[in-house]
Enzyme design. Sequence first.
Site, PDB file in Angstrom:
ATOM      1  N   THR A  19      32.748  33.888  44.908  1.00 34.22           N
ATOM      2  CA  THR A  19      33.799  33.305  45.756  1.00 34.22           C
ATOM      3  C   THR A  19      35.177  33.825  45.330  1.00 34.22           C
ATOM      4  O   THR A  19      36.197  33.406  45.852  1.00 34.22           O
ATOM      5  CB  THR A  19      33.775  31.758  45.673  1.00 34.22           C
ATOM      6  OG1 THR A  19      33.843  31.417  44.275  1.00 34.22           O
ATOM      7  CG2 THR A  19      32.525  31.175  46.272  1.00 34.22           C
ATOM      8  N   ARG A  51      30.903  28.620  41.572  1.00 34.24           N
ATOM      9  CA  ARG A  51      30.920  27.266  41.014  1.00 34.24           C
ATOM     10  C   ARG A  51      30.857  26.222  42.135  1.00 34.24           C
ATOM     11  O   ARG A  51      30.164  25.220  42.027  1.00 34.24           O
ATOM     12  CB  ARG A  51      32.215  27.114  40.218  1.00 34.24           C
ATOM     13  CG  ARG A  51      32.358  25.816  39.492  1.00 34.24           C
ATOM     14  CD  ARG A  51      33.707  25.785  38.806  1.00 34.24           C
ATOM     15  NE  ARG A  51      33.627  26.329  37.461  1.00 34.24           N
ATOM     16  CZ  ARG A  51      33.295  25.602  36.398  1.00 34.24           C
ATOM     17  NH1 ARG A  51      33.021  24.327  36.525  1.00 34.24           N
ATOM     18  NH2 ARG A  51      33.242  26.138  35.207  1.00 34.24           N
ATOM     19  N   ASP A 186      35.148  50.967  34.960  1.00 35.72           N
ATOM     20  CA  ASP A 186      36.558  51.325  34.974  1.00 35.72           C
ATOM     21  C   ASP A 186      36.746  51.922  36.355  1.00 35.72           C
ATOM     22  O   ASP A 186      36.293  53.039  36.617  1.00 35.72           O
ATOM     23  CB  ASP A 186      36.882  52.356  33.887  1.00 35.72           C
ATOM     24  CG  ASP A 186      38.363  52.665  33.862  1.00 35.72           C
ATOM     25  OD1 ASP A 186      38.929  52.916  34.944  1.00 35.72           O
ATOM     26  OD2 ASP A 186      38.970  52.640  32.774  1.00 35.72           O
ATOM     27  N   HIS A 187      37.374  51.181  37.261  1.00 39.00           N
ATOM     28  CA  HIS A 187      37.311  51.619  38.664  1.00 39.00           C
ATOM     29  C   HIS A 187      38.022  52.954  38.886  1.00 39.00           C
ATOM     30  O   HIS A 187      37.773  53.620  39.883  1.00 39.00           O
ATOM     31  CB  HIS A 187      37.809  50.529  39.611  1.00 39.00           C
ATOM     32  CG  HIS A 187      39.294  50.400  39.703  1.00 39.00           C
ATOM     33  ND1 HIS A 187      40.020  49.685  38.793  1.00 39.00           N
ATOM     34  CD2 HIS A 187      40.189  50.893  40.592  1.00 39.00           C
ATOM     35  CE1 HIS A 187      41.305  49.760  39.127  1.00 39.00           C
ATOM     36  NE2 HIS A 187      41.433  50.473  40.211  1.00 39.00           N
ATOM     37  N   GLU A 225      52.991  51.402  40.179  1.00 38.15           N
ATOM     38  CA  GLU A 225      52.701  50.434  41.242  1.00 38.15           C
ATOM     39  C   GLU A 225      53.993  49.798  41.699  1.00 38.15           C
ATOM     40  O   GLU A 225      54.929  49.662  40.904  1.00 38.15           O
ATOM     41  CB  GLU A 225      51.816  49.317  40.712  1.00 38.15           C
ATOM     42  CG  GLU A 225      50.501  49.775  40.159  1.00 38.15           C
ATOM     43  CD  GLU A 225      49.663  48.591  39.735  1.00 38.15           C
ATOM     44  OE1 GLU A 225      48.997  48.026  40.597  1.00 38.15           O
ATOM     45  OE2 GLU A 225      49.728  48.211  38.556  1.00 38.15           O
ATOM     46  N   HIS A 249      42.219  52.793  32.072  1.00 40.59           N
ATOM     47  CA  HIS A 249      42.428  53.792  33.138  1.00 40.59           C
ATOM     48  C   HIS A 249      43.180  55.036  32.647  1.00 40.59           C
ATOM     49  O   HIS A 249      42.801  56.162  32.974  1.00 40.59           O
ATOM     50  CB  HIS A 249      43.217  53.183  34.298  1.00 40.59           C
ATOM     51  CG  HIS A 249      42.661  51.893  34.814  1.00 40.59           C
ATOM     52  ND1 HIS A 249      41.320  51.649  34.914  1.00 40.59           N
ATOM     53  CD2 HIS A 249      43.263  50.768  35.272  1.00 40.59           C
ATOM     54  CE1 HIS A 249      41.126  50.433  35.416  1.00 40.59           C
ATOM     55  NE2 HIS A 249      42.295  49.882  35.636  1.00 40.59           N
TER      56      HIS A 249
HETATM   57  C1  BG6 Z   1      43.582  47.078  37.527  1.00 34.99           C
HETATM   58  C2  BG6 Z   1      44.671  46.340  36.826  1.00 34.99           C
HETATM   59  O1  BG6 Z   1      42.569  47.446  36.620  1.00 34.99           O
HETATM   60  O2  BG6 Z   1      44.127  48.249  38.122  1.00 34.99           O
HETATM   61  C3  BG6 Z   1      45.779  45.974  37.791  1.00 34.99           C
HETATM   62  O3  BG6 Z   1      44.131  45.156  36.255  1.00 34.99           O
HETATM   63  C4  BG6 Z   1      46.273  47.201  38.521  1.00 34.99           C
HETATM   64  O4  BG6 Z   1      46.856  45.348  37.124  1.00 34.99           O
HETATM   65  C5  BG6 Z   1      45.112  47.991  39.103  1.00 34.99           C
HETATM   66  O5  BG6 Z   1      47.121  46.755  39.567  1.00 34.99           O
HETATM   67  C6  BG6 Z   1      45.582  49.311  39.667  1.00 34.99           C
HETATM   68  O6  BG6 Z   1      44.529  49.931  40.336  1.00 34.99           O
HETATM   69  P1  BG6 Z   1      44.767  50.943  41.517  1.00 34.99           P
HETATM   70  O7  BG6 Z   1      43.412  51.397  41.912  1.00 34.99           O
HETATM   71  O8  BG6 Z   1      45.459  50.167  42.616  1.00 34.99           O
HETATM   72  O9  BG6 Z   1      45.642  52.026  40.993  1.00 34.99           O
END
Ligand code: BG6
Length: 514
Positions: A19, A51, A186-187, A225, A249
Amino acid sequence: MSTTNSNAEPFVLVIFGATGDLAKRKLFPALYSLDRTGLLPKKFAVIGVGRSQKQESEFREDLKNSIDTYARIPLSDPQTWETFAKRFSYVALDVNNASAYNILLDAVETNEREYAIPGNRMFYLALAPSLFGNVSSHLKTAGLTESKGWKRLVIEKPFGHDLASARELNEQIEQSFREDEVYRIDHYLGKEMVQNIEVIRFANSMFEPLWNNRYIDNIQITASETVGVEERASYYETSGALRDMVQNHMLQMVMMVCMEPPSRLKTEAIRDEKVKVLRALRRYSEEEVNDYFVRGQYATGTIKGKNEPAYRDEPGVSPNSMTETFVAAKLHVDNFRWAGVPIYIRTGKRMPKKTTEIVIQFKDLPKNLYFNKDNNLGPNLLIIRINPTEGIYLLLNAKRQGTDDKIVPVAMEFCNNCSHESPEAYESLLYDAITGDSTFFTRWDEVSIAWKFVDPVRRIWDKNTKSIPMYAAGTWGPEQADWLLKQDKKKWWPLGREQESEMVIHAVEQPNIR
Ligand code: BG6
């Protein structure tokens, strides 16, 4: 990630935190896109765990809204939607209550029977990090990790908040899952252009021979950002940009840029090369931190004409907060390839634009041929654009049309996402986890060395509670970040479209007069 057909075996995916924001914004839309592009197997089921009590119909309605709002592929016709949505069910659970996991086991087994799924189970923890350890233990105790098929645990960052806590968490997880069953997200590693760095480097004979300290002057990696802390103050106040962005990252991008070619295109061979970069990363003692690292916190300022509040005035932030929202650093990878090449990194919130870019600055040639008062030759730059534009941008020097020796900067550009939208990072990562490919997930040794690197920085900053450099929202960080480069007689290169306007505009706009 394959884009042609699915290699995925049937599976049940359990999403803890179903959620929450991550599920809503990223995971559900990613699953939907994977399904629509034919990358999910015919037999799969998703169980959302949360939850709060919810009817299945209510959960599916939330699912639909999230996909409608965030997915890159529009909602399908009602019949196709029904086929997809009926794979989703919901279980209300207090994740701290070990005995309640029986209900989950029951739900998983029911789905496995209904869809003839041979016990392949993936558990996705989109939860507060403090819960990771206990949830993985409870999964084992309740028998959820015992099945005929494979089992995998996908964990969001942060993995611990320093080396000691990360070790403790890892030891707890190891009781229930083997290292090769743990997929630490780690996206950034799911981003198209981060994955493309390897290919650009190792599949082009014009780059690889130059990719070293003989030809490269310095490397600059920026992730900026425009957003502030948003609704995440309770997390961010204890993390700051160092733990939130640098430990993971930023260092991942350093590894991708600096790694040696792997012996084979196999997961462990690639991860071995990445980890070697971290091993060669010069560690700074507490006494050295201030010479190599700069931190900052945003004060009030203006971004695109809008006034933004100071970090300390954001909801949930302490009025005396010393949390850094900006970090810049000079790194050194002390190996044969990179000795002497500074790698500057910077990341911050409330900066003038949202951009992630890597600038490779090549060394100057001897300035005897074309260097004169009319020609202020710039260096060659290779810019790897990761976000929002994806692509590569190469800045060269060339003769201006119609002149004899007037040299101007010209650019060659490849755009990766101008004609086709790229898959979202979470699509790529979810697909890899479902198909058992952990190449773009972080291995335990990467995580632990990254903590070893940032821990002394954290300690020294935590000791200094008197002052932190400030920068106005909408600027590129405190002036100390510029000094970091100025003392090496270098400067940060402009990013994004500024490259075009500041660096090459005079090449295209000035008249061609001999
Ligand atoms: C996340 C952080 O892992 O990555 C955020 O916790 C950040 O604080 C974000 O805003 C940035 O990701 P991206 O893909 O928008 O550059």
